[in-house]
Design an enzyme around this catalytic site. Structure first.
Site, PDB file in Angstrom:
ATOM      1  N   LYS A  39       0.822  -1.221   0.000  1.00 13.32           N
ATOM      2  CA  LYS A  39       0.000   0.000   0.000  1.00 13.32           C
ATOM      3  C   LYS A  39       0.857   1.272   0.000  1.00 13.32           C
ATOM      4  CE  LYS A  39      -3.976  -2.188   2.195  1.00 13.32           C
ATOM      5  NZ  LYS A  39      -4.930  -2.214   3.290  1.00 13.32           N
TER       6      LYS A  39
ATOM      7  N   ASN B 163      -4.947   2.072  -1.341  1.00 11.81           N
ATOM      8  CA  ASN B 163      -5.443   0.701  -1.567  1.00 11.81           C
ATOM      9  C   ASN B 163      -6.303   0.596  -2.827  1.00 11.81           C
ATOM     10  OD1 ASN B 163      -7.853   1.880  -0.673  1.00 11.81           O
ATOM     11  ND2 ASN B 163      -8.535  -0.032   0.259  1.00 11.81           N
TER      12      ASN B 163
ATOM     13  N   GLY C  35      -2.131  -1.513  17.266  1.00 17.10           N
ATOM     14  CA  GLY C  35      -1.388  -1.717  16.026  1.00 17.10           C
ATOM     15  C   GLY C  35      -0.984  -0.387  15.422  1.00 17.10           C
ATOM     16  N   ALA C  36       0.104  -0.398  14.666  1.00 21.94           N
ATOM     17  CA  ALA C  36       0.619   0.851  14.080  1.00 21.94           C
ATOM     18  C   ALA C  36       1.048   0.633  12.631  1.00 21.94           C
ATOM     19  CB  ALA C  36       1.785   1.362  14.928  1.00 21.94           C
ATOM     20  N   GLY C  37       0.393  -0.307  11.960  1.00 23.32           N
ATOM     21  CA  GLY C  37       0.706  -0.578  10.552  1.00 23.32           C
ATOM     22  C   GLY C  37      -0.115   0.294   9.618  1.00 23.32           C
TER      23      GLY C  37
ATOM     24  N   TYR D 206     -11.103 -10.546   9.345  1.00 22.69           N
ATOM     25  CA  TYR D 206     -12.429 -11.091   9.036  1.00 22.69           C
ATOM     26  C   TYR D 206     -12.343 -12.587   8.772  1.00 22.69           C
ATOM     27  CZ  TYR D 206     -10.742 -10.460   4.219  1.00 22.69           C
ATOM     28  OH  TYR D 206      -9.993 -10.505   3.066  1.00 22.69           O
TER      29      TYR D 206
HETATM   30  P1  NDP Z   1       0.895  -4.226   8.880  1.00 24.27           P
HETATM   31  O1  NDP Z   1       1.790  -5.367   8.584  1.00 24.27           O
HETATM   32  O2  NDP Z   1       1.137  -2.899   8.244  1.00 24.27           O
HETATM   33  O3  NDP Z   1       0.916  -3.962  10.510  1.00 24.27           O
HETATM   34  C1  NDP Z   1       0.783  -5.026  11.413  1.00 24.27           C
HETATM   35  C2  NDP Z   1       0.673  -4.489  12.843  1.00 24.27           C
HETATM   36  O4  NDP Z   1       0.387  -5.626  13.672  1.00 24.27           O
HETATM   37  C3  NDP Z   1       1.943  -3.857  13.392  1.00 24.27           C
HETATM   38  O5  NDP Z   1       1.589  -2.780  14.242  1.00 24.27           O
HETATM   39  C4  NDP Z   1       2.572  -4.984  14.221  1.00 24.27           C
HETATM   40  O6  NDP Z   1       3.311  -4.556  15.349  1.00 24.27           O
HETATM   41  C5  NDP Z   1       1.328  -5.691  14.740  1.00 24.27           C
HETATM   42  N1  NDP Z   1       1.539  -7.095  15.040  1.00 24.27           N
HETATM   43  C6  NDP Z   1       1.829  -8.084  14.174  1.00 24.27           C
HETATM   44  N2  NDP Z   1       1.909  -9.268  14.826  1.00 24.27           N
HETATM   45  C7  NDP Z   1       1.649  -8.987  16.129  1.00 24.27           C
HETATM   46  C8  NDP Z   1       1.572  -9.788  17.311  1.00 24.27           C
HETATM   47  N3  NDP Z   1       1.782 -11.101  17.257  1.00 24.27           N
HETATM   48  N4  NDP Z   1       1.280  -9.189  18.478  1.00 24.27           N
HETATM   49  C9  NDP Z   1       1.062  -7.864  18.531  1.00 24.27           C
HETATM   50  N5  NDP Z   1       1.123  -7.046  17.467  1.00 24.27           N
HETATM   51  C10 NDP Z   1       1.407  -7.604  16.275  1.00 24.27           C
HETATM   52  O7  NDP Z   1      -0.584  -4.748   8.581  1.00 24.27           O
HETATM   53  P2  NDP Z   1      -1.872  -3.911   8.173  1.00 24.27           P
HETATM   54  O8  NDP Z   1      -1.991  -2.729   9.045  1.00 24.27           O
HETATM   55  O9  NDP Z   1      -1.916  -3.685   6.717  1.00 24.27           O
HETATM   56  O10 NDP Z   1      -3.055  -4.960   8.491  1.00 24.27           O
HETATM   57  C11 NDP Z   1      -3.387  -5.249   9.822  1.00 24.27           C
HETATM   58  C12 NDP Z   1      -4.591  -6.173   9.902  1.00 24.27           C
HETATM   59  O11 NDP Z   1      -5.751  -5.537   9.378  1.00 24.27           O
HETATM   60  C13 NDP Z   1      -4.397  -7.466   9.116  1.00 24.27           C
HETATM   61  O12 NDP Z   1      -4.855  -8.531   9.945  1.00 24.27           O
HETATM   62  C14 NDP Z   1      -5.298  -7.298   7.909  1.00 24.27           C
HETATM   63  O13 NDP Z   1      -5.799  -8.538   7.476  1.00 24.27           O
HETATM   64  C15 NDP Z   1      -6.413  -6.416   8.474  1.00 24.27           C
HETATM   65  N6  NDP Z   1      -7.094  -5.616   7.446  1.00 24.27           N
HETATM   66  C16 NDP Z   1      -8.450  -5.755   7.253  1.00 24.27           C
HETATM   67  C17 NDP Z   1      -9.117  -4.991   6.323  1.00 24.27           C
HETATM   68  C18 NDP Z   1     -10.591  -5.167   6.154  1.00 24.27           C
HETATM   69  O14 NDP Z   1     -11.149  -4.652   5.156  1.00 24.27           O
HETATM   70  N7  NDP Z   1     -11.283  -5.841   7.041  1.00 24.27           N
HETATM   71  C19 NDP Z   1      -8.431  -4.001   5.481  1.00 24.27           C
HETATM   72  C20 NDP Z   1      -7.012  -3.923   5.748  1.00 24.27           C
HETATM   73  C21 NDP Z   1      -6.375  -4.707   6.697  1.00 24.27           C
HETATM   74  P3  NDP Z   1       4.921  -4.296  15.287  1.00 24.27           P
HETATM   75  O15 NDP Z   1       5.090  -2.908  14.747  1.00 24.27           O
HETATM   76  O16 NDP Z   1       5.334  -4.413  16.712  1.00 24.27           O
HETATM   77  O17 NDP Z   1       5.497  -5.352  14.401  1.00 24.27           O
END
Ligand code: NDP
Length: 262
Positions: free
Chosen positions: A64, A85, A120-122, A205
């Site tokens: 993205k 996206n 989360g911070a992604g 989901y």
């Molecule tokens: P990113 O990879 O950008 O970010 C992932 C985040 O999750 C980071 O903050 C990371 O923390 C954290 N993380 C990963 N594993 C763990 C863990 N085991 N414990 C705690 N924190 C964790 O992903 P996205 O932001 O793109 O996506 C996040 C979620 O949202 C996904 O599950 C995706 O499927 C869902 N999603 C759903 C959508 C929908 O339409 N329903 C649309 C877009 C996304 P750290 O920085 O510490 O690594």
């Protein structure tokens, strides 16, 4: 033939082809088709879009941010978030949008909230944070590094170690629970936060995550990411076919059926 696609890695699990093709079918658009493309290298994103002659694309994890970089133009929300996206191809130019942000807001309409804790911070957290900017938002993450972006943008931040407080709504935007059955943060801390809240939404989901299970046990209103998936897809459809006449209710209904019934 007009071709659209979801591009990402992994992409095999994506419901986007089913969702969009259901809408084309409902509208009788037999020469419009939506497929999935597994892309190994982000550097190939732009060339792939043109090579396949796509009229538009949805971009998913982990591309993205690259999608944002390759666009000739983006809307205001995508520019703030720094992630795209949805790409519309027109006259050899790419225009980018972020429909995760309005998609989340629409999906959360059934919840009443003024304060929100985003776990989360992604990329998804970025979209949610800007979408919810008019609320009292705190972003909490496992590691501190990714919080810099949010701090620089003026958001309140915390790590899971030092998060505390009372929030109406708690949103899990981590990928904890996606491919595994783990909680995003310490169970006791999460329970305390949930007991002080009235709603919990997981962006994941297709399954009841440990986060949602615990929220249910705390008697808060819960929702998984399926509604967000539906609404972001509907907004993307509207961008793809801007200027075309189509029955919006028919599109939304067929998308709804493809997610919740099929
Ligand atoms: P990113 O990879 O950008 O970010 C992932 C985040 O999750 C980071 O903050 C990371 O923390 C954290 N993380 C990963 N594993 C763990 C863990 N085991 N414990 C705690 N924190 C964790 O992903 P996205 O932001 O793109 O996506 C996040 C979620 O949202 C996904 O599950 C995706 O499927 C869902 N999603 C759903 C959508 C929908 O339409 N329903 C649309 C877009 C996304 P750290 O920085 O510490 O690594």
């Amino acid at each position: 033939m007009k071709l659209y696609a979801i591009i990402g890695n992994p992409v095999a699990h994506s419901k986007s082809p089913l969702i969009h093709n259901s809408a084309y079918k409902a509208l009788g658009w037999s020469s419009t088709c939506y497929t999935r493309i597994l892309l190994e290298n982000e550097k190939d994103l732009k060339s792939k879009i043109f090579e396949l002659g796509l009229a538009g694309a949805n971009i998913t994890v982990p591309y993205k941010e690259e999608a944002f970089r390759i666009c000739d133009e983006t809307d205001e929300m995508a520019a703030k978030i720094g992630a795209v996206n949805t790409i519309v191809v027109s006259g050899g130019k790419l225009k980018g949008y972020n429909t995760d942000a309005p998609g989340f807001i629409k999906a959360a309409l059934g919840f009443s909230y003024e304060s929100v804790l985003i776990l989360g911070a992604g990329g998804t957290a970025r979209a949610l944070a800007f979408a919810l900017q008019d609320k009292n938002v705190v972003i909490a993450n496992r590691s501190a590094q990714k919080l810099d972006f949010f701090r620089n943008a003026g958001f309140k931040c915390a790590t899971f170690d030092n998060i505390d407080g009372k929030f109406d709504l708690i949103v899990n935007s981590t990928s904890a629970g996606l491919k595994d059955d783990i909680l995003p943060m310490n169970e006791q801390k999460l329970i305390k936060l949930l007991q002080n809240s009235s709603g919990a939404i997981d962006c994941i989901y297709g399954k009841t995550t440990p986060f949602l299970n615990i929220a249910k046990n705390c008697n808060v209103r819960t929702q998984d990411g399926a509604n967000m998936l539906l609404e972001q897809a509907f907004f993307a459809f509207e961008y793809f076919f801007e200027g075309n006449h189509f029955d919006k209710a028919k599109v939304h209904n067929s998308m709804h059926v493809s997610i919740f019934v099929i």
